[in-house]
Design a protein around this motif. Structure first.
Motif, mmCIF file in Angstrom:
data_model
loop_
_atom_site.group_PDB
_atom_site.id
_atom_site.type_symbol
_atom_site.label_atom_id
_atom_site.label_comp_id
_atom_site.label_asym_id
_atom_site.label_seq_id
_atom_site.Cartn_x
_atom_site.Cartn_y
_atom_site.Cartn_z
ATOM 1 N N ARG A 1 -28.870 -17.956 83.431
ATOM 2 C CA ARG A 1 -30.032 -18.210 84.255
ATOM 3 C C ARG A 1 -29.580 -19.486 85.093
ATOM 4 N N VAL B 1 -37.957 -21.077 92.178
ATOM 5 C CA VAL B 1 -37.305 -20.030 92.992
ATOM 6 C C VAL B 1 -38.440 -19.877 94.038
ATOM 7 N N TRP C 1 -29.702 -19.471 89.332
ATOM 8 C CA TRP C 1 -30.573 -20.339 89.991
ATOM 9 C C TRP C 1 -29.341 -21.087 91.221
#
Ligand SMILES: NC(=O)c1ccc[n+]([C@@H]2O[C@H](COP(=O)([O-])OP(=O)(O)OC[C@H]3O[C@@H](n4cnc5c(N)ncnc54)[C@H](O)[C@@H]3O)[C@@H](O)[C@H]2O)c1
Ligand SMILES: [Fe+2]
Length: 389
Positions: free
Chosen positions: A330, A232, A334
Motif C-alpha cells: 500500500r 488520496v 501511495w
C-alpha cells in the motif's frame, strides 16, 4: 514498551471549519493580555486574503500587529536569527502568532522563546537547552502537515554542516492552537502529497519507535486511520472539506504521537537530503518511506500487521507476514498515486554522494536510536542507493 513515560502537550486546541474567525476572542485564553502581536506567515496567506482578515480582526481589538514574511521555507538558523534581530526584537511583541506551514510555525516557536532568552539559537541545538518560557505563542497550521503546532520541536537547517537539526524543549509548546481545515482547501497537490505523507510517517515511525508507549500508540493509530482513509481523496479532490478535516486532525495526532515517542530512520535519512540538496522535508521523507520500512520489516512484522488491519488493508485470516506485506504494498501504491518522486537524480544526487549522505545520516543519533532496527553505514547507503535506480 517503556514502563515509565512522560507526555506534555499544548494548553488549548480550538478545532473546526472556520475556527480561525474566533482568534480575537480566543486570545482571552492566553496567560497574559495581548497588545502587540508579531504575526509570522507565508506569502500565500497574503495572496489569499487570510492574513489581511486576521490583521483587521486583531486591529479592531486595538492590538498592534507586525506582519513578518521573511522566514524562508525550511529556514536556516541564520535566517531565523536575522529575522529575529531585524524585525521581531525591535517590535517588542507580547505574543507571537503564526499561520502557515511547518517552516514558519517552527520559526515562530523560536521567536517566542528568543524574546525571553538572550542566547543565540546555536546554543539550543539538542534537547532541553532553552532556559525560560517564551511569550504566549499561537499556532495555526495551513499544511497537514508537520504537526509542529503540538510538538516541542523546531527544525533548522545548518548549511555549513549540510544538515537539518532539531531544537527540542517544552518551552516551544504553544498556548493556543487553532485547527481550521478550510485554510488547506487550496493546498496544491504536490504539497498535499508530501506534507500528508510526512504526517503519516510521524504516526508510523512513532508506532514502531523503540520509545512507543500507550499514549503514542493511541494517537499514532488514529492518525494513520484518518490519513490512510483520506490522503488520496485530499490529493485528488482538494476541495473536499471532509478529507481536509481528516488530514488536519490526522496531522495533529501525528505530532502528538511523535512528541510521545519520536520519529526514526525515515526522518534521520531525510535530514541530509534536505541539508545537502534542499529536498523538502515531506518529499525526502516520502521518497525514503517504502525503502526504510522494507529494511525494518523483519523487526516489526507484528506491528505492521496491526496497522494493516486497522487500515482495512488485510483480511482477517491473513498471516502476520501477509498482512505486513500488504501494508508495504500500500505504501508503494501511495507513492505512485501521489506522484512522489522515486529518483534522487532529479535533485542532483548521484552515486558519488552516497558516502557523504550516509555519514551525515549516521550522525542523526537522536532519531536513529528510536528505530526498531540498528542501521550500519552500509545499511544506510544501500537505502539511499535504492533511490538511484
Ligand atoms: N516541529 C516539528 O515537529 C516538525 C515536524 C516535521 C517537519 N518540520 C519542519 O517543517 C518544515 C516543513 O513544513 P511544511 O511541510 O508544512 O512546509 P512549508 O511550511 O515549508 O510550506 C511549503 C509550501 O507550502 C506553502 N503553503 C503552506 N500552506 C499553504 C496553503 N494552505 N495553501 C497553499 N500553499 C501553502 C508555503 O508557502 C510553502 O511554499 C521543515 O522545515 C521541517 O523540517 C517540523
Ligand atoms: Fe516530519
Amino acid at each position: 514498551m517503556n514502563p515509565v513515560y512522560h507526555f506534555q502537550t499544548v494548553k488549548h486546541v480550538v478545532h473546526g471549519a472556520h475556527s480561525l474567525a474566533q482568534l480575537p476572542e480566543k486570545l482571552a485564553l492566553l496567560d497574559t493580555p495581548v497588545r502587540r502581536v508579531a504575526f509570522i506567515t507565508q506569502p500565500v496567506m497574503e495572496e489569499t486574503g487570510v492574513a489581511a482578515r486576521v490583521v483587521a480582526a486583531l486591529e479592531a481589538k486595538d492590538i498592534e500587529v507586525l506582519i513578518v514574511r521573511d522566514v524562508q521555507p525550511e529556514p536556516t538558523i541564520e535566517n531565523v536569527e536575522t529575522v529575529f534581530r531585524g524585525q521581531i526584537e525591535p517590535f517588542k511583541p507580547d505574543a507571537v502568532l503564526s499561520i502557515g506551514g511547518g517552516s514558519v510555525l517552527d520559526a515562530a516557536k523560536l521567536f517566542a522563546v528568543r524574546l525571553t532568552n538572550d542566547q543565540p539559537l546555536r546554543e539550543w541545538l539538542g534537547i532541553d537547552l532553552i532556559k525560560a518560557p517564551g511569550v504566549p505563542l499561537i499556532l495555526v497550521p495551513t499544511t497537514a502537515g508537520t504537526g509542529s503546532e503540538v510538538t516541542p520541536n523546531a527544525i533548522v537547517t545548518l548549511p555549513d554542516e549540510e544538515l537539518k537539526v532539531g531544537i527540542v524543549s517544552r518551552h516551544l509548546l504553544p498556548q493556543l492552537v487553532i485547527l481550521d481545515a478550510t485554510l488547506t482547501l487550496d493546498l496544491p497537490r504536490p504539497i498535499t502529497a508530501a506534507t500528508g505523507m510526512d504526517a503519516f510517517i510521524h504516526a508510523l515511525e512513532s508506532y514502531i519507535s523503540t520509545k512507543a508507549n500507550p499514549i503514542s500508540d493511541m494517537f499514532a493509530m488514529e492518525s494513520m486511520r484518518l490519513i490512510g482513509a483520506n490522503l488520496v481523496e485530499a490529493y485528488e479532490n482538494g476541495h473536499s472539506l471532509k478529507a481536509r478535516e481528516a488530514m488536519m486532525l490526522g496531522s495533529m495526532y501525528g505530532g502528538l504521537a511523535l512528541t510521545a515517542a519520536g520519529t526514526a530512520a525515515v526522518h534521520a535519512l531525510a535530514y541530509p537530503l534536505g541539508g545537502m540538496f534542499n529536498i523538502t522535508h515531506g518529499v525526502a521523507n516520502s521518497m525514503l518511506l517504502p525503502h526504510v520500512m522494507a529494511f525494518n520489516l523483519d523487526a516489526i512484522v507484528g506491528r505492521l500487521a496491526t496497522v494493516a488491519h486497522a487500515l482495512n488493508i488485510a483480511q482477517h485470516d491473513d498471516s502476520e507476514q501477509a498482512a505486513a506485506d500488504k501494508f508495504l504494498a500500500r505504501l508503494r501504491e501511495w507513492t505512485a498515486a501521489l506522484a512522489i518522486p522515486q529518483d534522487l537524480r532529479e535533485f542532483g544526487v548521484s552515486e558519488t554522494h552516497l558516502d557523504a549522505l550516509s555519514v551525515a545520516a549516521a550522525k542523526v543519533k537522536r532519531l536513529l536510536g528510536n528505530n526498531p532496527k540498528a542501521l550500519s553505514l552500509d545499511d544506510i547507503k544501500s537505502i539511499y542507493a535504492r533511490l538511484l535506480p
